[in-house]
Write a protein that holds these residues in place. Structure first.
Motif, short mmCIF file in Angstrom:
data_model
loop_
_atom_site.label_atom_id
_atom_site.label_comp_id
_atom_site.label_asym_id
_atom_site.label_seq_id
_atom_site.Cartn_x
_atom_site.Cartn_y
_atom_site.Cartn_z
N VAL A 248 7.96 14.39 6.49
CA VAL A 248 9.37 14.76 6.50
C VAL A 248 10.22 13.66 5.89
N LEU A 249 9.85 12.40 6.15
CA LEU A 249 10.63 11.27 5.68
C LEU A 249 9.95 10.58 4.49
N LEU A 250 9.31 11.38 3.65
CA LEU A 250 8.53 10.83 2.54
C LEU A 250 9.41 10.10 1.53
N VAL A 251 10.70 10.41 1.51
CA VAL A 251 11.56 9.77 0.51
C VAL A 251 11.92 8.34 0.88
N TRP B 192 0.81 -1.21 0.00
CA TRP B 192 0.00 0.00 0.00
C TRP B 192 0.85 1.27 0.00
N LYS B 193 2.18 1.14 0.14
CA LYS B 193 3.00 2.34 0.28
C LYS B 193 2.86 3.32 -0.88
N PRO B 194 2.77 2.89 -2.14
CA PRO B 194 2.56 3.88 -3.21
C PRO B 194 1.29 4.71 -3.01
N LEU B 195 0.22 4.07 -2.52
CA LEU B 195 -1.01 4.82 -2.27
C LEU B 195 -0.86 5.76 -1.08
N ILE B 196 -0.11 5.31 -0.06
CA ILE B 196 0.12 6.16 1.10
C ILE B 196 0.94 7.38 0.70
N ASP B 197 1.99 7.16 -0.10
CA ASP B 197 2.78 8.28 -0.60
C ASP B 197 1.93 9.23 -1.44
N LEU B 198 1.02 8.67 -2.23
CA LEU B 198 0.13 9.51 -3.04
C LEU B 198 -0.80 10.32 -2.15
N ALA B 199 -1.30 9.71 -1.09
CA ALA B 199 -2.18 10.44 -0.17
C ALA B 199 -1.46 11.63 0.44
N ILE B 200 -0.20 11.42 0.84
CA ILE B 200 0.59 12.53 1.38
C ILE B 200 0.80 13.59 0.31
N ALA B 201 1.14 13.16 -0.90
CA ALA B 201 1.40 14.10 -1.98
C ALA B 201 0.17 14.93 -2.31
N THR C 187 5.97 10.42 -7.97
CA THR C 187 6.70 9.20 -8.32
C THR C 187 8.06 9.53 -8.93
N LEU C 188 8.07 10.50 -9.84
CA LEU C 188 9.34 10.90 -10.45
C LEU C 188 10.30 11.46 -9.40
N ALA C 189 9.77 12.23 -8.45
CA ALA C 189 10.63 12.78 -7.39
C ALA C 189 11.28 11.66 -6.59
N SER C 190 10.51 10.63 -6.27
CA SER C 190 11.06 9.50 -5.52
C SER C 190 12.09 8.74 -6.33
N ILE C 191 11.78 8.49 -7.61
CA ILE C 191 12.70 7.75 -8.47
C ILE C 191 14.01 8.50 -8.66
N TRP C 192 13.94 9.81 -8.81
CA TRP C 192 15.12 10.62 -9.08
C TRP C 192 15.85 11.05 -7.81
N GLY C 193 15.38 10.61 -6.64
CA GLY C 193 16.04 10.97 -5.40
C GLY C 193 15.79 12.39 -4.96
N LEU C 194 14.69 13.00 -5.42
CA LEU C 194 14.33 14.35 -5.03
C LEU C 194 13.41 14.32 -3.82
N SER C 195 12.87 15.45 -3.46
CA SER C 195 11.96 15.54 -2.32
C SER C 195 10.52 15.67 -2.81
N PRO C 196 9.70 14.62 -2.66
CA PRO C 196 8.29 14.76 -3.03
C PRO C 196 7.60 15.86 -2.25
N LEU C 197 8.02 16.06 -0.99
CA LEU C 197 7.42 17.12 -0.17
C LEU C 197 7.63 18.49 -0.81
N LEU C 198 8.88 18.83 -1.14
CA LEU C 198 9.16 20.13 -1.75
C LEU C 198 8.56 20.22 -3.14
N THR C 199 8.62 19.13 -3.89
CA THR C 199 8.05 19.12 -5.24
C THR C 199 6.57 19.45 -5.23
N MET C 200 5.82 18.81 -4.33
CA MET C 200 4.38 19.03 -4.30
C MET C 200 4.02 20.42 -3.78
#
Length: 412
Positions: A354-357, A70-79, A245-258
């Motif tokens: 904070v630890l979304l990555v 379920w982690k992809p959905l959880i990450d999406l919910a945060i995003a 998803t791209l932020a996670s794959i590329w080692g970026l911050s989904p938090l800052l990206t969103m």
């Protein structure tokens, strides 16, 4: 004959963990609604309580590793929540009110220092204590945003809450990048590691910023007049999913990206950007799953042995944030009662955002080499402050600031 009903759940979980978690989600909806109607508890707290009850900490109906699928959905919910948070921010406010900008930075900094130095005073290793302070300095953007959905406040305390939790979470995320370098201090290749960290931090900050700009621009392009209004939440969720998803794959911050994506979309679209709470009913369902999963990850292991450190984290961050807000309340245009309300509303600790990555739910992977006792005290303190987080926000915005004039609506 003995009652065999207790055997039904384990067999269901072993047959299909996804179905078992879906059943718990349904239970959470019903239980949270009852708790709200009968006990006036925030529904978010009800979701987390059900997750906690279903976790190994409670009845053991679900295990933490059941969340892997379920982690992809959880990450999406945060995003989704963070994108919406970004769309509500007004960065111009920080330029127009420099005292507010200073207060936004100072509250996270003082909370970090207060937690770190109090833990050191209690015997914790310096570096581990400061790492705990960095995490403790952040306020959970997802709890703040979801609480705003439920309470529907109108006023500058709520606006400052969203602005401050976004800023302190980003600063905490960037500061945590420093941890591996500090943990390796004294080693022969430390200088090279420090240089690598600087390059990595620059890559994360600039890459996340550019990806967020691109996502916000695409939201603007797909939302141009002539598009079907009913499809906008779907398009927004699709773009949020893609960018996160791209932020996670590329080692970026989904938090800052969103956050940047939401800010950019609002800047380009203005009033044309109509962001539904949680980006519509699909996003609302993801929010329920997010907070249920948050409860499932709670832990109180070591509370009896580590309670002085846990108490130190909770009290120090309260005092640190409160001192910063109170010191700059008048210069930034805030009354004393509003300052107290803001201090209370800032108390939910950030964890998942904070630890979304993280690739999994093991904090050790993000804080390698941290003292185990300090980490466990931090996890227990996070559990307590996330579980009670909606109550802190409700107390601050409704009962102290008086910004919630209407009954909170049904749902998350």
């Amino acid at each position: 004959m003995p009652d065999a009903s207790w055997l039904a759940w384990p067999s269901l979980r072993e047959a299909d963990p996804v179905l078992a978690l879906a059943a718990v989600v349904l239970l959470a909806l019903v239980a949270a609604d009852l708790a709200h109607r009968l006990l006036r508890l925030p529904r978010l707290m009800g979701y987390m309580l059900v997750g906690m009850l279903a976790s190994p900490l409670g009845l053991g109906l679900l295990q933490r590793n059941d969340l892997a699928d379920w982690k992809p959905l959880i990450d999406l919910a945060i995003a989704v929540l963070v994108f919406e948070l970004g769309s509500r921010l007004r960065p111009r406010w920080l330029l127009d009110n420099p005292w507010l900008a200073l207060s936004s930075v100072l509250e996270g900094l003082l909370a970090t220092l207060a937690v770190g130095y109090l833990l050191v005073w209690l015997g914790a290793p310096m570096l581990s204590a400061m790492a705990a302070g960095v995490v403790a300095g952040a306020t959970s953007p997802v709890i703040a945003m979801a609480s705003v959905h439920e309470l529907r406040p109108r006023g500058q305390v709520a606006e400052r809450l969203l602005l401050m939790c976004a800023l302190n979470s980003v600063l905490a995320m960037l500061a945590l990048k420093l941890w591996p370098v500090l943990a390796a201090a004294g080693q022969s290749n430390w200088a090279a590691d420090a240089l690598g960290w600087g390059a990595s931090a620059l890559f994360v900050a600039s890459g996340s910023f550019l990806l967020g700009l691109a996502c916000g621009w695409l939201v603007d392009r797909t939302g141009r007049p002539g598009g079907h209004r009913a499809t906008m939440p779907v398009l927004q969720i699709a773009l949020v999913m893609l960018a996160s998803t791209l932020a996670s794959i590329w080692g970026l911050s989904p938090l800052l990206t969103m956050l940047i994506a939401g800010i950019t979309a609002r800047k380009l679209m203005g009033h044309r950007l109509t962001v539904e709470p949680s980006l519509g009913s699909a996003g609302a369902a993801l929010t329920v799953l997010l907070f249920l999963s948050t409860g499932l990850l709670f832990t109180l292991d070591g509370l009896v042995q580590l309670w002085p450190w846990v108490l130190a984290i909770v009290v120090a961050r309260l005092l640190g944030k409160g001192l910063a807000v109170m010191l700059l309340a008048r210069p930034s245009g805030l009354g004393w009662r509003q300052a107290l309300a803001l201090t209370l509303a800032l108390q939910p600790m950030g964890g998942l955002a904070v630890l979304l990555v993280m690739r999994d739910f093991a904090w050790q992977s993000q804080l390698p080499g941290i003292d185990i006792a300090v980490l466990q005290a931090l996890l227990v303190a996070t559990t307590l402050m996330q579980l009670s987080g909606p109550l802190w926000v409700q107390l601050g915005l409704r009962h102290v600031a008086g910004e919630c004039s209407t009954e909170p609506r049904h749902g998350a």
